[in-house]
Design a protein around this motif. Structure first.
Motif, PDB file in Angstrom:
ATOM      1  N   ARG A  49       1.042  -1.386   0.148  1.00  0.00           N
ATOM      2  CA  ARG A  49      -0.014   0.339  -0.010  1.00  0.00           C
ATOM      3  C   ARG A  49       1.103   1.592   0.359  1.00  0.00           C
ATOM      4  O   ARG A  49       0.171   2.201  -0.280  1.00  0.00           O
ATOM      5  CB  ARG A  49      -0.917   0.008   1.356  1.00  0.00           C
ATOM      6  CG  ARG A  49      -0.487   0.330   2.520  1.00  0.00           C
ATOM      7  CD  ARG A  49      -0.902  -0.451   3.779  1.00  0.00           C
ATOM      8  NE  ARG A  49      -0.524  -1.139   3.942  1.00  0.00           N
ATOM      9  CZ  ARG A  49      -1.889  -1.706   5.456  1.00  0.00           C
ATOM     10  NH1 ARG A  49      -2.003  -0.642   6.014  1.00  0.00           N
ATOM     11  NH2 ARG A  49      -2.201  -2.838   5.711  1.00  0.00           N
ATOM     12  N   HIS A  50       2.173   1.394   0.332  1.00  0.00           N
ATOM     13  CA  HIS A  50       3.399   2.232   0.122  1.00  0.00           C
ATOM     14  C   HIS A  50       4.142   1.821  -0.250  1.00  0.00           C
ATOM     15  O   HIS A  50       4.696   1.909  -1.240  1.00  0.00           O
ATOM     16  CB  HIS A  50       2.900   3.214   1.959  1.00  0.00           C
ATOM     17  CG  HIS A  50       3.030   2.087   2.830  1.00  0.00           C
ATOM     18  ND1 HIS A  50       3.628   1.081   2.895  1.00  0.00           N
ATOM     19  CD2 HIS A  50       2.455   2.479   3.850  1.00  0.00           C
ATOM     20  CE1 HIS A  50       3.518   0.515   4.244  1.00  0.00           C
ATOM     21  NE2 HIS A  50       1.870   0.795   4.902  1.00  0.00           N
ATOM     22  N   ILE A  51       5.620   1.942   0.391  1.00  0.00           N
ATOM     23  CA  ILE A  51       6.501   0.797   0.434  1.00  0.00           C
ATOM     24  C   ILE A  51       6.774  -0.697  -0.448  1.00  0.00           C
ATOM     25  O   ILE A  51       5.729  -1.744   0.105  1.00  0.00           O
ATOM     26  CB  ILE A  51       7.113   0.873   0.787  1.00  0.00           C
ATOM     27  CG1 ILE A  51       8.173   2.255   1.947  1.00  0.00           C
ATOM     28  CG2 ILE A  51       8.996  -0.104   1.238  1.00  0.00           C
ATOM     29  CD1 ILE A  51       8.813   2.737   1.079  1.00  0.00           C
ATOM     30  N   ARG A  52       7.230   0.092  -1.859  1.00  0.00           N
ATOM     31  CA  ARG A  52       7.032  -1.398  -2.491  1.00  0.00           C
ATOM     32  C   ARG A  52       8.038  -2.535  -2.814  1.00  0.00           C
ATOM     33  O   ARG A  52       8.758  -2.596  -2.171  1.00  0.00           O
ATOM     34  CB  ARG A  52       6.824  -1.082  -4.025  1.00  0.00           C
ATOM     35  CG  ARG A  52       5.084  -0.356  -3.884  1.00  0.00           C
ATOM     36  CD  ARG A  52       5.027   0.262  -5.162  1.00  0.00           C
ATOM     37  NE  ARG A  52       3.482   0.459  -4.891  1.00  0.00           N
ATOM     38  CZ  ARG A  52       2.584   1.263  -7.108  1.00  0.00           C
ATOM     39  NH1 ARG A  52       4.038   1.761  -7.248  1.00  0.00           N
ATOM     40  NH2 ARG A  52       1.656   1.516  -6.384  1.00  0.00           N
ATOM     41  N   VAL A  53       7.778  -3.510  -2.919  1.00  0.00           N
ATOM     42  CA  VAL A  53       9.227  -4.390  -3.042  1.00  0.00           C
ATOM     43  C   VAL A  53      10.471  -4.069  -3.955  1.00  0.00           C
ATOM     44  O   VAL A  53      11.593  -3.710  -3.718  1.00  0.00           O
ATOM     45  CB  VAL A  53       9.150  -5.735  -3.965  1.00  0.00           C
ATOM     46  CG1 VAL A  53      10.451  -6.621  -3.727  1.00  0.00           C
ATOM     47  CG2 VAL A  53       8.581  -6.944  -2.984  1.00  0.00           C
ATOM     48  N   GLN A  54      10.438  -3.346  -4.704  1.00  0.00           N
ATOM     49  CA  GLN A  54      11.135  -2.243  -6.185  1.00  0.00           C
ATOM     50  C   GLN A  54      11.902  -1.467  -5.431  1.00  0.00           C
ATOM     51  O   GLN A  54      13.182  -0.764  -5.559  1.00  0.00           O
ATOM     52  CB  GLN A  54      10.613  -1.927  -7.087  1.00  0.00           C
ATOM     53  CG  GLN A  54      11.634  -1.194  -7.830  1.00  0.00           C
ATOM     54  CD  GLN A  54      13.094  -2.335  -8.017  1.00  0.00           C
ATOM     55  OE1 GLN A  54      12.624  -3.691  -8.684  1.00  0.00           O
ATOM     56  NE2 GLN A  54      14.072  -1.873  -8.289  1.00  0.00           N
ATOM     57  N   ASP A  55      10.466  -0.470  -4.296  1.00  0.00           N
ATOM     58  CA  ASP A  55      11.493  -0.087  -3.614  1.00  0.00           C
ATOM     59  C   ASP A  55      12.508  -0.242  -2.791  1.00  0.00           C
ATOM     60  O   ASP A  55      13.481   0.753  -2.733  1.00  0.00           O
ATOM     61  CB  ASP A  55      10.469   1.230  -2.202  1.00  0.00           C
ATOM     62  CG  ASP A  55       9.549   2.374  -3.232  1.00  0.00           C
ATOM     63  OD1 ASP A  55       9.745   2.492  -4.479  1.00  0.00           O
ATOM     64  OD2 ASP A  55       8.366   2.126  -3.282  1.00  0.00           O
ATOM     65  N   CYS A  56      13.119  -0.977  -1.789  1.00  0.00           N
ATOM     66  CA  CYS A  56      13.619  -1.778  -0.860  1.00  0.00           C
ATOM     67  C   CYS A  56      14.774  -1.646  -1.687  1.00  0.00           C
ATOM     68  O   CYS A  56      16.167  -1.379  -1.387  1.00  0.00           O
ATOM     69  CB  CYS A  56      13.030  -2.935  -0.624  1.00  0.00           C
ATOM     70  SG  CYS A  56      11.274  -3.174   0.590  1.00  0.00           S
ATOM     71  N   HIS A  57      14.678  -2.523  -2.423  1.00  0.00           N
ATOM     72  CA  HIS A  57      15.919  -3.120  -3.621  1.00  0.00           C
ATOM     73  C   HIS A  57      16.414  -1.815  -4.163  1.00  0.00           C
ATOM     74  O   HIS A  57      18.026  -1.489  -4.055  1.00  0.00           O
ATOM     75  CB  HIS A  57      15.418  -3.584  -5.013  1.00  0.00           C
ATOM     76  CG  HIS A  57      15.153  -5.047  -5.121  1.00  0.00           C
ATOM     77  ND1 HIS A  57      16.328  -5.959  -4.226  1.00  0.00           N
ATOM     78  CD2 HIS A  57      14.382  -5.752  -4.786  1.00  0.00           C
ATOM     79  CE1 HIS A  57      15.598  -7.024  -4.210  1.00  0.00           C
ATOM     80  NE2 HIS A  57      14.602  -7.304  -4.648  1.00  0.00           N
ATOM     81  N   ASP A  58      15.966  -0.110  -4.421  1.00  0.00           N
ATOM     82  CA  ASP A  58      16.397   0.830  -4.958  1.00  0.00           C
ATOM     83  C   ASP A  58      17.086   1.487  -3.603  1.00  0.00           C
ATOM     84  O   ASP A  58      18.157   2.088  -3.599  1.00  0.00           O
ATOM     85  CB  ASP A  58      14.950   1.768  -5.464  1.00  0.00           C
ATOM     86  CG  ASP A  58      14.465   1.532  -6.744  1.00  0.00           C
ATOM     87  OD1 ASP A  58      15.347   0.549  -7.261  1.00  0.00           O
ATOM     88  OD2 ASP A  58      13.736   1.494  -7.288  1.00  0.00           O
ATOM     89  N   LEU A  59      16.528   1.671  -2.491  1.00  0.00           N
ATOM     90  CA  LEU A  59      16.670   1.981  -1.641  1.00  0.00           C
ATOM     91  C   LEU A  59      18.010   1.351  -0.926  1.00  0.00           C
ATOM     92  O   LEU A  59      19.142   2.585  -0.526  1.00  0.00           O
ATOM     93  CB  LEU A  59      16.092   2.340  -0.160  1.00  0.00           C
ATOM     94  CG  LEU A  59      14.955   3.218  -0.527  1.00  0.00           C
ATOM     95  CD1 LEU A  59      13.735   2.851   0.654  1.00  0.00           C
ATOM     96  CD2 LEU A  59      15.433   4.182   0.023  1.00  0.00           C
ATOM     97  N   ALA A  60      18.158  -0.229  -0.555  1.00  0.00           N
ATOM     98  CA  ALA A  60      19.480  -0.385  -0.741  1.00  0.00           C
ATOM     99  C   ALA A  60      20.531  -0.143  -1.670  1.00  0.00           C
ATOM    100  O   ALA A  60      21.748  -0.074  -1.391  1.00  0.00           O
ATOM    101  CB  ALA A  60      19.525  -2.324  -0.889  1.00  0.00           C
ATOM    102  N   ALA A  61      20.003  -0.074  -2.763  1.00  0.00           N
ATOM    103  CA  ALA A  61      21.730   0.025  -4.045  1.00  0.00           C
ATOM    104  C   ALA A  61      22.221   2.026  -3.579  1.00  0.00           C
ATOM    105  O   ALA A  61      23.793   1.741  -4.342  1.00  0.00           O
ATOM    106  CB  ALA A  61      20.686  -0.120  -5.712  1.00  0.00           C
TER     107      ALA A  61
END
Length: 260
Positions: A49-61
């Protein structure tokens, strides 16, 4: 001093109200970092609903500060059913892919508006302990979302977790509604003392804001606060950079005012 980890969930919620990348999550994470944030927190739920799976990967990078991922370790895979949104692989599977510095386990359900209680480790301790060990084996610091209940905190120590995060809504509610703030605060101080005696590091979060945070710093051994909703609301009037700086000052740090 106490670290400030900025939760980006509500910024992602604004983005998700349109089919767009605006506001861009990594860019806003960088704004927080440039303004002095010590860490970034996300809580990716199965419905994204807010943070998505891709966001987690983008942030980790891109993150140069500590990354904290929160979530229910019992949630499994879900299909997103939405164009351009990746399927949810399950919380533990996602954490294993990302390898954040810290993972905060939270017993929230799919239908909860937000996290609203800590773990009951009398019931779930035997389930939680192996998950803690699994994360630690990957080099991920673990934290359990807990109510300020001394008995439960002692049980948290038995799971082998590194830290607990105290759920602070009862304190925030007392502060906002002219309740017996001192009595409620003493519950958190006692909980912090029990955590220290048990060898646990201490985090805290939920509904902390610029008004109630300075008093809450009386809680001893507080290593980190995670703040998202109130900080995002303040950013609407102050600007994100200035809001981050204001929260650092509320924690007792001497920081210059940031650009809007």
């Amino acid at each position: 001093m106490t670290a400030l980890s900025v939760n980006l969930n509500k910024i992602a919620l604004i983005r998700n109200s349109r089919d767009t990348r605006n506001p861009d999550i990594p860019r806003h994470a960088q704004i927080c970092i440039d303004a002095g944030a010590d860490g970034i927190t996300v809580h990716p739920r199965p419905d994204q609903r807010h943070i998505r799976v891709q966001d987690c990967h983008d942030l980790a990078a891109m993150l140069t500060v500590e990354f904290n991922m929160e979530g229910n370790p019992m949630t499994g895979p879900r299909q997103s059913g939405r164009r351009g949104v990746s399927d949810y692989p399950g919380f533990m599977a996602l954490v294993k892919e990302i390898r954040p510095a810290q993972c905060t386990l939270v017993p929230d359900g799919d239908n909860q508006l937000t996290s609203d209680h800590g773990f009951d480790l009398k019931r779930d301790g035997d389930i939680v302990a192996p998950l803690v060990q699994e994360l630690q084996a990957l080099g991920i610091r673990t934290s359990l979302f807990m109510d300020p209940d001394p008995e439960q905190i002692r049980l948290a120590a038995q799971t082998g977790t590194d830290r607990i995060e105290l759920y602070t809504e009862s304190y925030a509610r007392a502060f906002a509604n002219d309740g017996d703030v001192e009595a409620v605060l003493q519950r958190f101080i006692k909980a912090a003392e029990v955590a220290a005696d048990a060898g646990l590091g201490l985090n805290a979060g939920h509904d902390l804001d610029l008004h109630n945070l300075p008093l809450f710093t009386r809680v001893p051994n507080l290593l980190e606060v995670s703040i998202g909703h109130a900080l995002t609301v303040d950013a609407l009037s102050m600007g994100l950079s200035r809001a981050v700086a204001a929260y650092q000052r509320a924690l007792g740090k001497t920081v210059p005012d940031a650009a809007a």
